[in-house]
Design an enzyme around this catalytic site. Structure first.
Site, PDB file in Angstrom:
ATOM      1  N   LEU A  49       0.662  -1.329  -0.226  1.00 11.95           N
ATOM      2  CA  LEU A  49       0.111  -0.110  -0.040  1.00 11.95           C
ATOM      3  C   LEU A  49       0.895   1.143   0.157  1.00 11.95           C
ATOM      4  CD1 LEU A  49      -2.973  -0.986   2.568  1.00 11.95           C
ATOM      5  CD2 LEU A  49      -3.067  -1.294   0.129  1.00 11.95           C
ATOM      6  N   CYS A  50       2.064   1.308  -0.810  1.00 11.26           N
ATOM      7  CA  CYS A  50       2.755   2.224  -0.976  1.00 11.26           C
ATOM      8  C   CYS A  50       2.883   2.779  -2.387  1.00 11.26           C
ATOM      9  CB  CYS A  50       4.306   2.274  -0.274  1.00 11.26           C
ATOM     10  SG  CYS A  50       4.966   0.781  -0.666  1.00 11.26           S
ATOM     11  N   GLY A  51       2.096   2.715  -3.088  1.00  7.70           N
ATOM     12  CA  GLY A  51       1.987   3.052  -4.582  1.00  7.70           C
ATOM     13  C   GLY A  51       3.116   2.497  -5.342  1.00  7.70           C
TER      14      GLY A  51
END
Length: 297
Positions: free
Chosen positions: A90-92
């Protein structure tokens, strides 16, 4: 067309997701500040270490008995690729971009007929590299239990890398990580750790300004100093890379969660409009049925 109940459930679901992404954005923003300060604090020491090694190495590189950490083994047949990534998602595109650069480098080495060994620092890097180069991964370092990264977390990894080099298991070691520039920009970086590069980064404005043309006398000798500094430099540069990666991860996560929160808001607005239109259409339909039934009587 979905029913009113289905639309209501969907709206509530998206609202719950929006709350989660908003909370994750705030947590990432809080962690980013500490991670950024740590990364920026480590830069001067790591850069100065590179400059000192450049000055010392230039004077002893041609001397007999120079350390293999400085001049290498004389070969480049086997390369250790160290890929630093995050422990959580969930960090691009943070992890994907690092893995993409590492894959391109690995493909070039394999095309040149060289042997590649991969050391992954972070679980997400393993997941991205396993499909194409799973048989080349020799070890994985899990730092998920580390709340605040310290030099003591990088030292064991550096010791293992140095031990592998002493055993002759590789000739060159290269580190891949993301250098933090801002919450929106992270620069994918490839840095050679072993042998130590004898040139300072070209974008360093004052690189070498205090070394070029200067004459220094060292006590003890240059060789004795390098014997201590070269192994330490591997740990320092690895530690710096991990700190830069930690700050880049939080910046990328904050941006990704901000975009997710905005997208969730847009989706809620669209679903709300659809819900209202569907509700109005049902009300209109019921009125028409009532009126038609009254007229029939």
């Amino acid at each position: 067309m979905p029913s009113l109940k289905d639309l209501k459930i969907r709206i509530n679901s998206v609202k719950s997701t929006q709350k989660i992404t908003k909370a994750m954005k705030m947590v990432a923003a809080s962690k980013l500040r500490r991670a950024q300060e740590a990364a920026e604090s480590a830069r001067p020491y790591a850069e100065r270490m590179e400059k000192v090694l450049t000055g010392l190495g230039a004077s002893v590189v041609d001397q007999p008995g120079a350390s293999p950490l400085l001049i290498g083994t004389g070969r480049s047949d086997v390369e250790l690729v160290i890929v630093a990534s995050s422990e959580r998602g969930l960090c691009g595109g943070f992890n994907t971009n690092i893995a993409k650069q590492a894959k391109a480098h690995i493909a070039q080495l394999l095309a040149a007929g060289k042997t590649v060994k991969i050391l992954c620092v972070g679980r997400k890097g393993v997941a991205l590299l396993r499909r194409d180069y799973g048989d080349l991964i020799i070890d994985t370092k899990d730092l998920s239990g580390v709340k605040r990264l310290g030099f003591g977390d990088a030292q064991p990894i550096a010791r293992e890398v140095l031990a592998m080099f002493d055993r002759g298991e590789f000739d060159v070691a290269t580190l891949f990580y993301a250098k933090f520039q801002s919450a929106l920009v992270q620069i994918n970086t490839k840095q050679q750790l072993i042998p130590a590069p004898l040139t300072v980064a070209a974008n360093d404005e004052d690189a070498g300004d205090d070394l070029a043309g200067a004459i220094y006398e060292y006590e003890p000798s240059e060789a004795a100093i390098l014997e201590d500094l070269l192994p330490r430099n591997v740990a320092v540069q690895l530690y710096r890379g991990l700190l830069e990666n930690a700050a880049s991860e939080q910046g990328s996560r904050m941006t990704a969660m901000d975009n997710a929160t905005r997208n969730a808001g847009d989706m809620i607005d669209g679903l709300t409009i659809t819900y209202n239109r569907t509700r109005q259409a049902n009300i209109t339909k019921e009125l028409i049925e009532i009126i038609s039934g009254a007229e029939a009587l």
